[in-house]
Design a protein around this motif. Sequence first.
Motif, PDB file in Angstrom:
ATOM      1  N   GLU A  13      13.982   4.635   2.251  1.00 38.04           N
ATOM      2  CA  GLU A  13      12.544   4.415   2.420  1.00 38.04           C
ATOM      3  C   GLU A  13      12.016   3.458   1.366  1.00 38.04           C
ATOM      4  N   GLY A  14      12.543   3.557   0.163  1.00 38.35           N
ATOM      5  CA  GLY A  14      12.184   2.631  -0.886  1.00 38.35           C
ATOM      6  C   GLY A  14      10.795   2.841  -1.446  1.00 38.35           C
ATOM      7  N   ASP A  15      10.029   1.759  -1.524  1.00 44.42           N
ATOM      8  CA  ASP A  15       8.769   1.750  -2.258  1.00 44.42           C
ATOM      9  C   ASP A  15       7.598   1.327  -1.373  1.00 44.42           C
ATOM     10  N   GLY A  16       6.390   1.490  -1.926  1.00 44.50           N
ATOM     11  CA  GLY A  16       5.185   1.002  -1.258  1.00 44.50           C
ATOM     12  C   GLY A  16       5.023   1.570   0.139  1.00 44.50           C
ATOM     13  N   ILE A  17       4.914   0.678   1.116  1.00 39.39           N
ATOM     14  CA  ILE A  17       4.712   1.095   2.501  1.00 39.39           C
ATOM     15  C   ILE A  17       5.994   1.591   3.162  1.00 39.39           C
TER      16      ILE A  17
END
Length: 373
Positions: A13-17
């Motif tokens: 999913e990672g970061d931000g949006i």
Amino acid sequence: MTNVPKLEIAVFEGDGIGTEITAPCLDLLSAAAEQVGGFTLSFTPLPAGAGTYRMEGIALPQESLTAAAEADAILLAAMGLPDIRYPDGTEVAPQLELRFAFGLYAGVRPARRVPGLAPVLADPRASDLDFVLIRESTEGLFASRGKGVIEDDSEARDTQVITRPVCERLFDFAFALAAKRRAAGHPGRVTCVDKANVFKSFAFFRQIFDERVALHGDTPADHAYVDATALNMVRRPWDLDVLVTENMFGDILSDLAAGLIGGMGMAPSADIGDEHAVFQPCHGSAPDIAGQGKANPTAMFLSAAMMLEWLAETRDIGPCAEAGAAIRAAVDQAYAGGTLIPADLGGSSGTAEVSNAVMDALCHPQVPVTAAL
């Protein structure tokens, strides 16, 4: 049912949006798999990214890398935050580390205009844009990442690397894709994009390309300098089919190509190697709109469709191709009426509205589904 293949998907999913566009994408993938049948999907979320680096001091934990290597495919949303950087000032970008770790030399960046969206170019020939840029993703100028030098606070150097083994695989990949496109009604022409008139490394790049052309004599092929390509990508993009180029040039040109189809929110991508592949939207983590429900999930959906079609080919599971084509057709159907306009394209349709419209189109298709290359 016991013989139905179960495919393991590593999910970053990672970061931000990233989180906002991942959840509806996984729902869409599950619905497509259930609708088509013949395979099942299992999703394993893995930590990585700028947030992970901030909390753990490492952007791509070894456990995540090991799990990704064992998965059938890797789905990545977005990584990196501009205010979280390594000590040398560069941004945290585990997506690049995955490319190098798994030898993902072929960065596939389709540029296909989705029906129903307002055209970016006025010429009516731009209404059906459909070409592919293949960006070498492990060498070129990016080979200097983390290796550049600054001497006496007066001179900095980064070195470009072009190698024969990687180029040969890259060009063969491009010719194979062109053959598939030709069979589907496209020109099937491969254009080598370089700067061979100035740099010895690019002259070598072109030399290897010409050697591979001789092994694929039935495929039309030509050359173009990168500056002329940037010009013609705006002037005559409908003449383009398959472009293959160096890493940095591909990074820049793929963003220009995304602009021609509406923006980064509509641009999917894949980074493909001989054994592994990562599928992710071309856009970044967009922290300026994170948590506001404005993120456009379309590029994520189209990247997931590419993942299914790659799984169909590499795992010999035909229903995966059907599911991938169904997702792409659902995107087209959702946008076809012209009323669904994401915020990044100047409209007001948020993440939930776009996701619901695509899911509804998947569950209630109006036109026959066909695979696209």
